[in-house]
Every structure is written in structure tokens, then in C-alpha cells.
Design an enzyme around this catalytic site. Structure first.
Site, mmCIF file in Angstrom:
data_model
loop_
_atom_site.group_PDB
_atom_site.id
_atom_site.type_symbol
_atom_site.label_atom_id
_atom_site.label_comp_id
_atom_site.label_asym_id
_atom_site.label_seq_id
_atom_site.Cartn_x
_atom_site.Cartn_y
_atom_site.Cartn_z
ATOM 1 C CG ASP A 49 -0.274 -0.418 2.372
ATOM 2 O OD1 ASP A 49 1.001 0.129 2.388
ATOM 3 O OD2 ASP A 49 -0.584 -0.292 3.346
ATOM 4 C CD GLU B 286 -0.100 -6.485 3.177
ATOM 5 O OE1 GLU B 286 0.268 -5.616 2.790
ATOM 6 O OE2 GLU B 286 0.578 -7.364 3.417
ATOM 7 C CD GLU C 250 0.160 3.745 4.415
ATOM 8 O OE1 GLU C 250 -0.899 4.764 5.245
ATOM 9 O OE2 GLU C 250 1.161 4.586 4.519
ATOM 10 C CG HIS D 160 5.924 4.063 9.978
ATOM 11 N ND1 HIS D 160 5.533 2.403 11.183
ATOM 12 C CD2 HIS D 160 4.921 4.277 9.245
ATOM 13 C CE1 HIS D 160 4.904 2.180 10.103
ATOM 14 N NE2 HIS D 160 4.701 2.253 9.184
ATOM 15 N NE ARG E 290 3.546 10.626 4.787
ATOM 16 C CZ ARG E 290 4.240 10.176 4.775
ATOM 17 N NH1 ARG E 290 4.617 8.912 4.730
ATOM 18 N NH2 ARG E 290 4.703 10.779 4.198
ATOM 19 C CG HIS F 144 9.844 5.111 10.273
ATOM 20 N ND1 HIS F 144 10.096 5.903 9.756
ATOM 21 C CD2 HIS F 144 8.944 4.004 9.675
ATOM 22 C CE1 HIS F 144 9.208 5.244 8.257
ATOM 23 N NE2 HIS F 144 9.200 4.556 8.709
HETATM 24 C C1 UD1 Z 1 6.730 4.284 4.525
HETATM 25 C C2 UD1 Z 1 5.003 4.390 3.171
HETATM 26 C C3 UD1 Z 1 3.929 3.307 4.301
HETATM 27 C C4 UD1 Z 1 5.065 2.441 5.070
HETATM 28 C C5 UD1 Z 1 6.258 2.982 5.780
HETATM 29 C C6 UD1 Z 1 6.363 1.701 5.967
HETATM 30 C C7 UD1 Z 1 3.751 5.830 1.340
HETATM 31 C C8 UD1 Z 1 2.955 6.789 1.465
HETATM 32 N N1 UD1 Z 1 4.344 5.482 2.940
HETATM 33 O O1 UD1 Z 1 6.478 5.795 4.982
HETATM 34 O O2 UD1 Z 1 2.889 3.176 4.020
HETATM 35 O O3 UD1 Z 1 4.110 2.095 6.369
HETATM 36 O O4 UD1 Z 1 7.238 3.363 4.494
HETATM 37 O O5 UD1 Z 1 8.339 1.945 7.059
HETATM 38 O O6 UD1 Z 1 4.402 5.175 0.537
HETATM 39 N N2 UD1 Z 1 13.232 7.677 5.940
HETATM 40 C C9 UD1 Z 1 15.150 8.394 5.169
HETATM 41 N N3 UD1 Z 1 15.485 6.613 5.463
HETATM 42 C C10 UD1 Z 1 14.568 6.085 4.956
HETATM 43 C C11 UD1 Z 1 13.776 5.886 5.080
HETATM 44 C C12 UD1 Z 1 13.070 7.223 5.038
HETATM 45 O O7 UD1 Z 1 15.522 8.872 5.894
HETATM 46 O O8 UD1 Z 1 15.515 4.614 4.752
HETATM 47 C C13 UD1 Z 1 13.606 9.314 5.406
HETATM 48 C C14 UD1 Z 1 13.389 10.223 5.050
HETATM 49 O O9 UD1 Z 1 13.604 11.886 5.245
HETATM 50 C C15 UD1 Z 1 12.279 10.214 4.240
HETATM 51 C C16 UD1 Z 1 10.636 10.057 5.435
HETATM 52 O O10 UD1 Z 1 11.591 9.221 5.895
HETATM 53 O O11 UD1 Z 1 12.227 11.455 3.006
HETATM 54 C C17 UD1 Z 1 9.692 9.244 4.943
HETATM 55 O O12 UD1 Z 1 9.831 8.201 4.157
HETATM 56 P P1 UD1 Z 1 8.293 7.804 2.569
HETATM 57 O O13 UD1 Z 1 8.733 6.500 2.403
HETATM 58 O O14 UD1 Z 1 8.108 8.461 2.315
HETATM 59 O O15 UD1 Z 1 7.650 7.795 3.779
HETATM 60 P P2 UD1 Z 1 7.168 6.658 5.578
HETATM 61 O O16 UD1 Z 1 6.404 7.924 6.333
HETATM 62 O O17 UD1 Z 1 9.329 6.286 5.241
HETATM 63 N N1 UDP Z 2 10.868 -3.984 11.097
HETATM 64 C C1 UDP Z 2 12.473 -4.303 10.761
HETATM 65 N N2 UDP Z 2 12.649 -2.902 12.192
HETATM 66 C C2 UDP Z 2 12.791 -2.696 12.751
HETATM 67 C C3 UDP Z 2 10.958 -2.498 12.839
HETATM 68 C C4 UDP Z 2 10.516 -3.661 12.087
HETATM 69 O O1 UDP Z 2 13.071 -4.602 10.391
HETATM 70 O O2 UDP Z 2 13.629 -2.136 13.624
HETATM 71 C C5 UDP Z 2 10.231 -4.692 10.527
HETATM 72 C C6 UDP Z 2 8.874 -5.913 11.061
HETATM 73 O O3 UDP Z 2 9.039 -6.835 11.549
HETATM 74 C C7 UDP Z 2 8.085 -6.168 9.333
HETATM 75 C C8 UDP Z 2 8.262 -4.378 8.972
HETATM 76 O O4 UDP Z 2 9.848 -4.186 9.690
HETATM 77 O O5 UDP Z 2 8.253 -7.195 9.308
HETATM 78 C C9 UDP Z 2 6.798 -3.449 9.019
HETATM 79 O O6 UDP Z 2 7.577 -2.369 8.971
HETATM 80 P P1 UDP Z 2 6.708 -0.551 9.139
HETATM 81 O O7 UDP Z 2 6.714 -0.837 10.282
HETATM 82 O O8 UDP Z 2 8.311 0.435 9.105
HETATM 83 O O9 UDP Z 2 5.730 -0.675 7.934
HETATM 84 P P2 UDP Z 2 3.942 -1.014 7.895
HETATM 85 O O10 UDP Z 2 4.163 -2.910 7.866
HETATM 86 O O11 UDP Z 2 3.557 -0.905 8.673
HETATM 87 O O12 UDP Z 2 3.701 -0.629 6.255
#
Ligand code: UD1
Ligand code: UDP
Length: 377
Positions: A97, A119, A133, A211, A213, A243
Site C-alpha cells: 500500500d 497483499e 495507504e 510511524h 502519518r 523510524h
Molecule cells: C512509508 C510508506 C508507509 C509504510 C512505511 C514503512 C508511503 C506514503 N508511506 O512511510 O505506507 O508503512 O513507509 O516504513 O508510501 N527515511 C530515511 N531513510 C529511510 C526511510 C525513510 O531517511 O530508509 C526518511 C526520509 O526523510 C524520507 C522520510 O523518511 O523522506 C519519509 O519516507 P516515506 O517513504 O515517504 O514515508 P514513510 O513514513 O517511511
Molecule cells: N521491522 C524491522 N526493523 C525495525 C522495525 C520493523 O525489520 O526496526 C520490520 C517488521 O518486522 C515488519 C516490517 O519491518 O516486518 C514492518 O515495517 P513498517 O512498520 O515500517 O511498515 P508497515 O508494515 O507499517 O507498512
């Protein structure tokens, strides 16, 4: 032979698609597998690819600090077009998603390539929760031709939206394949967890992630205050891998660092995180994937959300929605720490989301569905 292009970008997509990439890759007579990462996540994606030994064929490397939903979506659409044009896949596979999921599906649709959605069918019925999502899922379902639903409930949601029954396949969640594989490998000594220098075996571990939004701002602050209160208890130890999203990172550290009983960590590699899930007493999270994994490990979960698109474990009683109300979080945590019967009730091991064979089922469906008609003559 069918050329399959996987497109993924974030940590959870990688965890849930790597086992499928490996599975299709092990059937070279049926599939020619290509992997494109958008790197919507950079730091949190790469360790997962490494853990599963998946090497992307294309890396769009799109992440920007503090990226916006519009910005990342537009960049993915731009980047994916080039890959679709050069590879000309027979099928694009996306998972879940995220904005990578939706944008890659849309790009494939624009280029006339069928999409398989892994999924599929998870719904809260509220387009604003989880945000964005739920919308990403609904739109991806509209585009996809193959819908791999993890549960009967997800299948029912797709049927209700008019998806043809013969396009839906109930397979279980590939994330359960991943977590069961890692747990097994840890138990067998094939994988190793890190040494946790801060771990105190005398105290019960409360594992936290947060994490979403829709929780940013006041909801997040309430949850952090609740964690600080839970951590006042001398018999627990709160551990929170934070996160990388700046909307999470800043507030989490400013509110919780310095608390003597809270360990704040960088996001953990998947194997390490599974190890902490195995060791913990309970989990407090708003993560989707963790809600699915924890029941397989027999760990109770308090979910920092008002609604979940994963109702099965709530119905089974091993996951409880507590929202972000400070008092409710503290009260429910105390219940799991003090009420043995309640704790035992919530620790029943069950797998409503899968049995570890989802990838096998998806591979079977795709091998049959994509088998090209024998050439004439
Ligand atoms: C994203 C997904 C969310 C998912 C989550 C899993 C969207 C809109 N959101 O949210 O559905 O649950 O990932 O974790 O697709 N960043 C880093 N390093 C990383 C990852 C993120 O620095 O490895 C920081 C960056 O500043 C980036 C920000 O996090 O711009 C947001 O990342 P983004 O993928 O847009 O949103 P998430 O909150 O991570
Ligand atoms: N996870 C991980 N390291 C962490 C926290 C979570 O590997 O520090 C794994 C967790 O076991 C799960 C996945 O990340 O498989 C979930 O990802 P996240 O919570 O970022 O996204 P969501 O599932 O909410 O989209």
C-alpha cells in the site's frame, strides 16, 4: 517463459517480496525475474535486500529527505517508465500500500503491462485511515489483474468492490513466509541475532514502533507520553527502534531520550528485529506488518490506531486497538503486565495471516496463468 518485473521501495515491501522474488527466481523455466527498487526508503530498504540476498537490476535511488507524497509519486512514475520501456515485462508485481506500490501499478497500466498485487484487499473502509495507504490500496486494486489476497476477509472486500472472483487468489501473506523463515533460521543457528548489550533479562521487554502519518503531531506526542509512563515501572524495559521519517525521529528523540528505562535505537535489520519480537513480553506499535507477524510468534500487540485493515488478529483476541489515548495505552499495557489470565489469552500462537506457503501458491498461480500458448506449427 514470462518476464516478471518486481517493483518495490520500502522496508515492508522488501520483507514481503524478497521471499517471492527468491521463489520465482528458483523456477527459471517459468520466470525471468527482474527487480527494480525505487528506493523510496534508502537506509531501511538496503539491509533487507542484503539479508535475503536480492540484488536489484534497477535502482532508481529516489529517496529525498523529508519527501512529500506528491514528490515521491511523481518521481517514481518518471523513473519507472524508462525501466518498463527497456525491459518490456509480461507482468509487474507490486506489494501492499505504499506510494511505490500505487505509482508502479499506475505506470505499468499506462504502459499496457498487467499488474499483480500481492497483499490485496486489505481495507479499513476509511480513505483517511491509514493515510494515504487505504487510498493506495483501493487504487491499486482498480488497476491490478491478479489479486493475491492474504485472507478470506480480504477476498470478500475485493469481491464487494466488483473484482471478478477468478482474478482473486487467497494465498496467505508472504510476510508470514518471511518471519517463519527467519525464526526457523535463528532457531537452527543458520542466522544470528546481534548481542544486545542493554538487554536486562530481569525485566520484561516492551517493544515499540510508531510511524503512521495519521498519528503525526498530537497523536504521536500522546503515544510518547504513554510510553514514558509505562517505562516508569521498574519491572519493564522499553525498547524502541525509531523510524527514520523526520516527523517521527525528531519528536521521538526529543521526548524520550534521557529516560533511564527507554532504549532508543536506529531501525533494526530484519533478523535483529525478529529476534527482539521473539524475546519481548509485548509489542506496542502502529505498524501493519508487525500486527501480522506477532500472532505467529505468540506475542500480544497493542495497536496505536483507531482502525485496522487487519481485523483478523483483533477478532482472534491477540491484537488490541488502543488508539493514541494516553490513559488507554497505559491501562492496557498495565493489564498485560499484571493480569496473567489476560496475558495468556492474548499470547495464543496462531497464524490468521498465513502458514508460510504464500509464495509457493503465488508462484503456482502465476506459472499457470502466464504460461504462453505453445508456438504454432
Ligand atoms: C512509508 C510508506 C508507509 C509504510 C512505511 C514503512 C508511503 C506514503 N508511506 O512511510 O505506507 O508503512 O513507509 O516504513 O508510501 N527515511 C530515511 N531513510 C529511510 C526511510 C525513510 O531517511 O530508509 C526518511 C526520509 O526523510 C524520507 C522520510 O523518511 O523522506 C519519509 O519516507 P516515506 O517513504 O515517504 O514515508 P514513510 O513514513 O517511511
Ligand atoms: N521491522 C524491522 N526493523 C525495525 C522495525 C520493523 O525489520 O526496526 C520490520 C517488521 O518486522 C515488519 C516490517 O519491518 O516486518 C514492518 O515495517 P513498517 O512498520 O515500517 O511498515 P508497515 O508494515 O507499517 O507498512
Amino acid at each position: 517463459m514470462s518476464r516478471i518485473l518486481f517493483v518495490l521501495g520500502t522496508r515492508p515491501e522488501a520483507i514481503k517480496l524478497c521471499p517471492l522474488i527468491k521463489r520465482l527466481g528458483s523456477q527459471p523455466d517459468d520466470f525471468e525475474v527482474r527487480v527494480c527498487v525505487t528506493a523510496q526508503h534508502r537506509d531501511m530498504l538496503d539491509p533487507v535486500l542484503e539479508a535475503f540476498g536480492v540484488r536489484p537490476d534497477f535502482d532508481l535511488d529516489l529517496m529525498q529527505p523529508g519527501q512529500t507524497l506528491c514528490g515521491i509519486t511523481a518521481r517514481i512514475l518518471g523513473g519507472i517508465e524508462t525501466v518498463l520501456n527497456s525491459e518490456r515485462p509480461h507482468l509487474v508485481v507490486v506489494q501492499g500500500d505504499t506510494n511505490t506500490t500505487f505509482a508502479a501499478a499506475l505506470g505499468a497500466f499506462y504502459r499496457g503491462v498487467p499488474v499483480a498485487h500481492v497483499e490485496a484487499g486489505l481495507r479499513t473502509g476509511d480513505l483517511r485511515q491509514p493515510f494515504p495507504e487505504e487510498m493506495n490500496r483501493v487504487l491499486t486494486s482498480r488497476i491490478a489483474e491478479y489479486h493475491f489476497a492474504p485472507t478470506r476477509g480480504a477476498e470478500a472486500a475485493l469481491l464487494q468492490e466488483g473484482v471478478a472472483p477468478e482474478r482473486i487468489f487467497v494465498t496467505g501473506n508472504t510476510g508470514i513466509d518471511a518471519v517463519l523463515w527467519v525464526r526457523h533460521a535463528l532457531e537452527q543457528g543458520e542466522l544470528h541475532a546481534p548481542v544486545w548489550p542493554w538487554l536486562d533479562p530481569a525485566r520484561r521487554l516492551v517493544l515499540v514502533t510508531c510511524h503512521r502519518r495519521e498519528n503525526f503531531g498530537p497523536g504521536f506526542d500522546r503515544a510518547m507520553r504513554a510510553l514514558a509512563l509505562v517505562a516508569e515501572r521498574p519491572d519493564v524495559q522499553v525498547v524502541y527502534p525509531v523510524h527514520r521519517n523526520p516527523n517521527v525521529l525528531g519528536p521521538a528523540y526529543s521526548q524520550l531520550s534521557g529516560h533511564a528505562n527507554i532504549v532508543l535505537l536506529d531501525p533494526l535489520p530484519y533478523v535483529a528485529f525478529v529476534d527482539l519480537m521473539r524475546r519481548c513480553w509485548m509489542i506496542i506499535t502502529d505498524s501493519g506488518g508487525i500486527q501480522e507477524e506477532a500472532p505467529s510468534l505468540g506475542k500480544p500487540v497493542l495497536v496505536l490506531r483507531e482502525k485496522t485493515e487487519r481485523p483478523e488478529a483483533v477478532e482472534a483476541g491477540t491484537v488490541k486497538l488502543v488508539g493514541t489515548d494516553e490513559r488507554q495505552i497505559v491501562a492496557e499495557a498495565a493489564r498485560l503486565l499484571d493480569d496473567e489470565r489476560e496475558y495468556t489469552r492474548m499470547t495464543r500462537v496462531h497464524n490468521p495471516y498465513g502458514d508460510g506457503r504464500a509464495c509457493e501458491r503465488i508462484a503456482q498461480v502465476l506459472a499457470t496463468a502466464l504460461r504462453l500458448p505453445p508456438s504454432g506449427g
